[in-house]
Design a protein around this motif. Structure first.
Motif, short mmCIF file in Angstrom:
data_model
loop_
_atom_site.label_atom_id
_atom_site.label_comp_id
_atom_site.label_asym_id
_atom_site.label_seq_id
_atom_site.Cartn_x
_atom_site.Cartn_y
_atom_site.Cartn_z
N ARG A 60 0.85 -1.20 0.00
CA ARG A 60 0.00 0.00 0.00
C ARG A 60 0.88 1.24 0.00
O ARG A 60 2.05 1.18 0.39
CB ARG A 60 -1.02 -0.02 1.13
N ASP A 62 2.54 4.85 0.89
CA ASP A 62 2.85 5.51 2.16
C ASP A 62 2.69 7.03 2.08
O ASP A 62 3.22 7.77 2.90
CB ASP A 62 4.24 5.10 2.68
N THR A 190 13.58 -6.13 5.82
CA THR A 190 12.61 -5.43 6.67
C THR A 190 12.57 -3.94 6.35
O THR A 190 12.52 -3.10 7.24
CB THR A 190 12.93 -5.65 8.17
N GLY A 191 12.63 -3.62 5.03
CA GLY A 191 12.32 -2.26 4.59
C GLY A 191 10.82 -2.14 4.45
O GLY A 191 10.06 -2.98 4.96
N SER A 192 10.34 -1.13 3.72
CA SER A 192 8.89 -0.92 3.57
C SER A 192 8.22 -2.18 3.03
O SER A 192 7.16 -2.60 3.52
CB SER A 192 8.60 0.22 2.59
N SER A 193 8.83 -2.80 2.01
CA SER A 193 8.21 -3.97 1.38
C SER A 193 8.15 -5.13 2.37
O SER A 193 7.10 -5.78 2.50
CB SER A 193 8.99 -4.40 0.14
N GLN A 196 5.58 -4.54 5.16
CA GLN A 196 4.19 -4.66 4.69
C GLN A 196 3.82 -6.12 4.44
O GLN A 196 2.75 -6.58 4.83
CB GLN A 196 3.99 -3.86 3.40
N ARG A 213 18.03 -7.84 9.15
CA ARG A 213 19.47 -7.54 9.25
C ARG A 213 19.66 -6.21 9.98
O ARG A 213 20.40 -6.12 10.94
CB ARG A 213 20.10 -7.49 7.86
N THR A 214 18.95 -5.18 9.51
CA THR A 214 19.02 -3.89 10.19
C THR A 214 17.61 -3.53 10.64
O THR A 214 16.69 -3.52 9.83
CB THR A 214 19.53 -2.80 9.21
N ARG A 332 16.78 7.03 6.93
CA ARG A 332 16.26 6.16 5.88
C ARG A 332 14.79 6.50 5.79
O ARG A 332 14.23 7.01 6.76
CB ARG A 332 16.38 4.69 6.27
N ARG A 333 14.17 6.14 4.67
CA ARG A 333 12.75 6.48 4.57
C ARG A 333 11.96 5.78 5.68
O ARG A 333 12.11 4.57 5.90
CB ARG A 333 12.19 6.07 3.21
N ALA A 382 12.53 -9.53 0.11
CA ALA A 382 12.14 -8.11 0.04
C ALA A 382 13.42 -7.29 0.20
O ALA A 382 13.62 -6.59 1.18
CB ALA A 382 11.14 -7.79 1.15
N GLY A 384 14.92 -4.96 -1.78
CA GLY A 384 15.08 -3.60 -2.27
C GLY A 384 15.54 -3.56 -3.72
O GLY A 384 15.40 -4.53 -4.47
N PHE A 385 16.11 -2.42 -4.09
CA PHE A 385 16.32 -2.12 -5.51
C PHE A 385 17.72 -1.58 -5.77
O PHE A 385 18.37 -1.04 -4.88
CB PHE A 385 15.30 -1.06 -5.94
N TYR A 497 19.50 3.07 0.20
CA TYR A 497 19.48 3.17 -1.26
C TYR A 497 19.57 4.60 -1.79
O TYR A 497 19.72 4.80 -2.99
CB TYR A 497 18.24 2.46 -1.84
P1 NAP Z 1 14.77 -1.40 1.16
O1 NAP Z 1 14.20 -0.32 1.97
O2 NAP Z 1 16.03 -1.15 0.43
O3 NAP Z 1 14.92 -2.67 2.10
C1 NAP Z 1 15.63 -3.81 1.71
C2 NAP Z 1 15.72 -4.74 2.89
O4 NAP Z 1 16.39 -5.93 2.49
C3 NAP Z 1 16.53 -4.16 4.05
O5 NAP Z 1 15.92 -4.55 5.25
C4 NAP Z 1 17.89 -4.83 3.87
O6 NAP Z 1 18.65 -4.92 5.04
C5 NAP Z 1 17.43 -6.20 3.42
N1 NAP Z 1 18.49 -6.94 2.77
C6 NAP Z 1 19.08 -6.69 1.58
N2 NAP Z 1 20.01 -7.61 1.32
C7 NAP Z 1 20.01 -8.47 2.37
C8 NAP Z 1 20.76 -9.63 2.71
N3 NAP Z 1 21.71 -10.08 1.88
N4 NAP Z 1 20.50 -10.25 3.87
C9 NAP Z 1 19.54 -9.79 4.70
N5 NAP Z 1 18.80 -8.69 4.45
C10 NAP Z 1 19.04 -8.05 3.29
O7 NAP Z 1 13.72 -1.89 0.04
P2 NAP Z 1 12.13 -1.88 0.10
O8 NAP Z 1 11.62 -2.42 1.37
O9 NAP Z 1 11.66 -2.52 -1.15
O10 NAP Z 1 11.77 -0.35 0.06
C11 NAP Z 1 12.42 0.53 -0.84
C12 NAP Z 1 11.61 1.77 -1.03
O11 NAP Z 1 10.53 1.47 -1.90
C13 NAP Z 1 10.95 2.35 0.19
O12 NAP Z 1 11.79 3.10 0.99
C14 NAP Z 1 9.87 3.16 -0.43
O13 NAP Z 1 10.39 4.37 -0.91
C15 NAP Z 1 9.46 2.28 -1.58
N6 NAP Z 1 8.33 1.46 -1.15
C16 NAP Z 1 7.22 2.12 -0.83
C17 NAP Z 1 6.17 1.43 -0.39
C18 NAP Z 1 4.97 2.20 -0.01
O14 NAP Z 1 4.65 3.19 -0.60
N7 NAP Z 1 4.31 1.83 1.00
C19 NAP Z 1 6.19 0.07 -0.26
C20 NAP Z 1 7.35 -0.61 -0.58
C21 NAP Z 1 8.42 0.12 -1.03
P3 NAP Z 1 19.72 -3.77 5.41
O15 NAP Z 1 18.90 -2.63 5.85
O16 NAP Z 1 20.57 -4.37 6.44
O17 NAP Z 1 20.47 -3.47 4.14
#
Ligand code: NAP
Length: 537
Positions: A60, A62, A190-193, A196, A213-214, A332-333, A382, A384-385, A497
């Motif tokens: 959803r 944010d 444990t980022g936004s994705s 959720q 991890r973090t 971070r966001r 989940a 990230g990018f 990121y």
């Molecule tokens: P992210 O914020 O980059 O989170 C990635 C997660 O994966 C982090 O917890 C990271 O840990 C973990 N990770 C990556 N490599 C790993 C590994 N080798 N071992 C263990 N953990 C690992 O990505 P995201 O959650 O997709 O979100 C990205 C952005 O997309 C958000 O900030 C937001 O801007 C957007 N988004 C928005 C929404 C919304 O509107 N609600 C929803 C989803 C995404 P570390 O922190 O330790 O690196």
């Protein structure tokens, strides 16, 4: 001028737009409306971009839905009703589908088609674009509306290929229904994705293991049902509402905090934080005016959120782990959730802190950490990018010297206004690095950027120019300005990121952090000056 891709007998267009997300949809209709021939190319089988691909349970937005909407079309605003403050993925897709049809641009897109190469030909001033479907097209201008957070970070865990269960990426969730009821599921990330998807899955799976991890800061979205009548009234004053959003730092209702923490008494600080907590959304990002630069001010808010985590999660050591954020809040966001911390009070949810107990490998049966084996049927990644440059690299964009973005931006993105860069003429990337980008309301910024690009093309055509490219000097100056704005920020020092880290340790904060309101006059000034800083040929 061609009005439909199929009508372009020679495969040549004024503009090729890559991506059918909110930005691509707007750009295609904007360019078509001004009389340009345009084709959109989209790898997904439908419109929606990130919302097409990130269809994982719990996805959803944010940002408030009424703000995370096109702000230019009274017709659309008056015909559409959001059901709740933070719309879920299905509703967001329905909205983008509805907008696509209302704007009449669906037939301008070629779906299920991925751009594999785009090459600038300086002789005839054209981009030559090839795709995985054998489509070869050319254009005067190339607009990469391909998203900053669209190129997934793929799992690279040892043993991944041996896992006998199923794996899913949140960022490329399958279109067909995936029934995870009664399954044992692990979520890595444990980022936004991750937050959720874990929250949603906790209600349906037999057991959920969240591999953290973090620890991140997550705050309640405080979503609520929206009143159709209020939305109708807002539609009536849409242009005024849009004008207000343009005066805001993120192009949303959130305003800058007025005072630093020192302005308030201890009791007032708590009141201030409680108020923003209850307000939900990104409110916790705007409690004190100095929270982004002053560690003491920031710590007051970080500690406030950590206390909330401890008040919510009953198991002390789990709460400690969830509240172990090694960085200041908002650097971070901020994640918005719908009851994330509460799931750790359920018997079917386990938190695995992989900083304490590192993830060693994926096995045939699940995930093995240093201390334990977790038997799983499904692993959800989940992760990230590859932010900002990922999609540009993946599209195989090359300039006349064969230079791609992997080399050109190897020390971090370099742009002028986050819209163009010096090595690539007639290439635009709406919401790019060096613009407010992911710090802003992306739909609004996409509108503004596509308008800027459309106006620029008109200017070039009216003045007999065939190409536009930033000068190296102007690009250097803008990059210095972007860096100068980011220099005092706590967030520059935090890995995520938005920060590019070079091998020598130097750090580049990629979005423009001064705010949308302070960015727009600078973009307008460039246009008004006849494109100062750009070379027109
Ligand atoms: P992210 O914020 O980059 O989170 C990635 C997660 O994966 C982090 O917890 C990271 O840990 C973990 N990770 C990556 N490599 C790993 C590994 N080798 N071992 C263990 N953990 C690992 O990505 P995201 O959650 O997709 O979100 C990205 C952005 O997309 C958000 O900030 C937001 O801007 C957007 N988004 C928005 C929404 C919304 O509107 N609600 C929803 C989803 C995404 P570390 O922190 O330790 O690196």
């Amino acid at each position: 001028m061609a009005s439909n891709p199929l009508e372009s007998a020679d495969g040549h267009y004024d503009v090729i737009v890559v991506g059918a997300g909110a930005g691509g949809i707007y750009a295609v209709q904007r360019f078509a409306r001004q009389g340009l021939s345009v084709i959109g190319i989209e790898s997904g089988s439908g419109v929606g971009g990130v919302w097409f691909h990130n269809r994982y349970p719990g996805a959803r937005v944010d940002v408030d839905s009424v703000e995370y909407s096109y702000q230019f079309s009274y017709e659309l605003a008056s015909k559409w009703n959001w059901t709740e403050r933070n719309a879920a993925q299905a509703e967001l897709i329905a909205y983008l589908e509805f907008a696509t049809d209302l704007f009449g641009v669906r037939d301008k897109f070629r779906f299920s088609t991925r751009v594999t190469s785009a090459r600038w030909n300086p002789v005839d001033c054209q981009w030559q674009v090839e795709t995985d479907q054998g489509l070869h097209v050319s254009s005067r201008f190339l607009v990469m509306a391909s998203g900053n957070l669209s190129s997934s970070r793929l799992p690279q865990f040892p043993g991944l290929e041996t896992f006998k269960g199923e794996c899913f990426l949140t960022s490329h969730w399958p279109r067909e229904d995936i029934d995870l009821t009664g399954r044992r599921v692990g979520v890595i990330g444990t980022g936004s994705s991750g937050v959720q998807v874990a929250t949603a899955l906790s209600a349906m799976v037999q057991h959920l293991c969240v591999f953290q991890r973090t620890a991140n800061y997550s705050v309640p979205a405080q979503s609520f049902p929206l009143d159709p009548e209020l939305q109708r009234q807002r539609a009536e004053r849409l242009s005024k509402e849009r004008a207000i959003l343009l005066t805001r730092p993120a192009g949303t209702a959130v305003v800058r905090a007025k005072h630093p923490m020192s302005h308030y008494t201890e009791a007032e600080r708590i009141t201030q934080m409680e108020r923003q907590w209850d307000r939900g959304g990104q409110g916790m990002s705007a409690v004190f005016s100095d929270q982004g630069v002053d560690l003491a001010s920031n710590t007051a808010i970080s500690d406030f959120v950590r206390r909330k985590i401890h008040q919510t999660v009953t198991n002390r050591s789990v709460a400690d782990s969830l509240a172990s954020q090694p960085y200041p809040i908002g650097t971070r966001r901020l994640i918005l959730d719908t009851g994330y911390y509460q799931i750790f009070n359920q018997d079917n949810v386990t938190l695995v802190d992989v900083r304490e107990d590192p993830l060693i490998e994926i096995t045939t049966r699940g995930i093995r950490t240093g201390g334990q084996q977790f038997d799983l049927d499904v692993i959800v990644f989940a992760l990230g990018f590859r932010a900002f440059s990922g999609a540009l690299v993946d599209a195989g964009i090359r300039n006349e010297d064969g230079l791609g973005f992997d080399e050109s931006w190897s020390r971090g993105p370099r742009t002028l206004l986050g819209l163009m860069c010096s090595d690539f003429p007639n290439l635009f990337f709406p919401t790019g690095a060096g613009s407010p980008s992911v710090l802003a309301n992306m739909i609004l910024l996409n509108e503004l950027h596509a308008d800027w690009i459309g106006d620029t093309i008109s200017y070039l055509d009216q003045h007999g120019y065939r190409s536009i490219v930033p000068t190296r000097a102007a690009e250097d100056q803008w990059c210095e300005h972007v860096a100068e704005v980011a220099a005092p920020l706590l967030r520059l020092k935090v890995d995520n990121y938005m920060v590019h880290v070079n091998t020598d340790g130097s750090r580049v904060f990629m979005p423009y952090a001064a705010g949308l309101d302070r960015y727009l006059p600078q973009a307008e000034e460039v246009t008004a000056s006849g494109y100062k800083g750009f070379q027109l040929s």
